[in-house]
Design an enzyme around this catalytic site. Sequence first.
Site, PDB file in Angstrom:
ATOM      1  NE  ARG A 268     -33.814   0.114  -6.145  1.00 57.60           N
ATOM      2  CZ  ARG A 268     -34.709   0.803  -5.421  1.00 57.60           C
ATOM      3  NH1 ARG A 268     -34.625   0.800  -4.094  1.00 57.60           N
ATOM      4  NH2 ARG A 268     -35.670   1.489  -6.001  1.00 57.60           N
TER       5      ARG A 268
ATOM      6  CD  GLU B  64     -44.352   2.260 -11.060  1.00 61.58           C
ATOM      7  OE1 GLU B  64     -43.163   2.024 -10.763  1.00 61.58           O
ATOM      8  OE2 GLU B  64     -45.166   1.374 -11.372  1.00 61.58           O
TER       9      GLU B  64
HETATM   10  P1  AMP Z   1     -39.347   6.388 -12.703  1.00 64.98           P
HETATM   11  O1  AMP Z   1     -38.836   7.733 -12.373  1.00 64.98           O
HETATM   12  O2  AMP Z   1     -40.847   6.299 -12.665  1.00 64.98           O
HETATM   13  O3  AMP Z   1     -38.759   5.851 -13.978  1.00 64.98           O
HETATM   14  O4  AMP Z   1     -38.890   5.433 -11.510  1.00 64.98           O
HETATM   15  C1  AMP Z   1     -37.608   4.911 -11.483  1.00 64.98           C
HETATM   16  C2  AMP Z   1     -37.008   4.944 -10.110  1.00 64.98           C
HETATM   17  O5  AMP Z   1     -37.931   4.478  -9.124  1.00 64.98           O
HETATM   18  C3  AMP Z   1     -35.831   4.041 -10.072  1.00 64.98           C
HETATM   19  O6  AMP Z   1     -34.814   4.668  -9.309  1.00 64.98           O
HETATM   20  C4  AMP Z   1     -36.335   2.779  -9.423  1.00 64.98           C
HETATM   21  O7  AMP Z   1     -35.390   2.289  -8.523  1.00 64.98           O
HETATM   22  C5  AMP Z   1     -37.610   3.168  -8.695  1.00 64.98           C
HETATM   23  N1  AMP Z   1     -38.756   2.324  -9.063  1.00 64.98           N
HETATM   24  C6  AMP Z   1     -39.879   2.737  -9.690  1.00 64.98           C
HETATM   25  N2  AMP Z   1     -40.739   1.735  -9.857  1.00 64.98           N
HETATM   26  C7  AMP Z   1     -40.155   0.639  -9.345  1.00 64.98           C
HETATM   27  C8  AMP Z   1     -40.545  -0.743  -9.239  1.00 64.98           C
HETATM   28  N3  AMP Z   1     -41.715  -1.190  -9.697  1.00 64.98           N
HETATM   29  N4  AMP Z   1     -39.666  -1.595  -8.657  1.00 64.98           N
HETATM   30  C9  AMP Z   1     -38.471  -1.142  -8.206  1.00 64.98           C
HETATM   31  N5  AMP Z   1     -38.055   0.126  -8.271  1.00 64.98           N
HETATM   32  C10 AMP Z   1     -38.877   1.022  -8.832  1.00 64.98           C
END
Ligand code: AMP
Length: 171
Positions: A59, A96
């Site tokens: 995205r 996450e």
């Molecule tokens: P992080 O590395 O934990 O900051 O996760 C960010 C990445 O995971 C981004 O590329 C987001 O598109 C995706 N992502 C993580 N959690 C979500 C969520 N709750 N909803 C949508 N996309 C998420």
Amino acid sequence: MEQIAASVRDIVDFPQPGIVFKDLTPVMRDPALLRLATVELARPFRDSGVTVVLGMEARGFIFGSLVAAELGAGFVPLRKPGKLPYATHRVAYDLEYGSAALEMHQDALSAADRVLLVDDLIATGGTASASLQLAANSGASIVGAAFVIELDFLGGRQALGNCRVHALLHY
Ligand code: AMP
């Protein structure tokens, strides 16, 4: 911003139990909201001399390309392992949900570049921090990071140190 917020769709337990996925496809589908999100993501960085926007698969490609065009900058894709055709640098990181790695072409950035990172959402900050590490290793300057959504309760911004972080919506 309320208009964008009203079009974010919550998908409970996707892609796994306990995660509320923030689905931005309804925002992308609406011409006015897509334009608004692009302009607002770019706004704080208009006079920052950004030469390159870095976007993460998948995205980040969508919003990152739009912001690059808006700022008159180039675009560099960070891709999942094995997708880029030329020599790459790789970084592994925690999500996450799960873990992952991203690759960037070795010649994508130079020390003269001023980089803006763009993704749809920052959660724990693992993806963004790994991406900034790839950029910084090339000697480029990091101008900031822009996200449509920041999940404040996960504290992802702290993972980016003193990087300037801009988010349109906070949850
Ligand atoms: P992080 O590395 O934990 O900051 O996760 C960010 C990445 O995971 C981004 O590329 C987001 O598109 C995706 N992502 C993580 N959690 C979500 C969520 N709750 N909803 C949508 N996309 C998420």
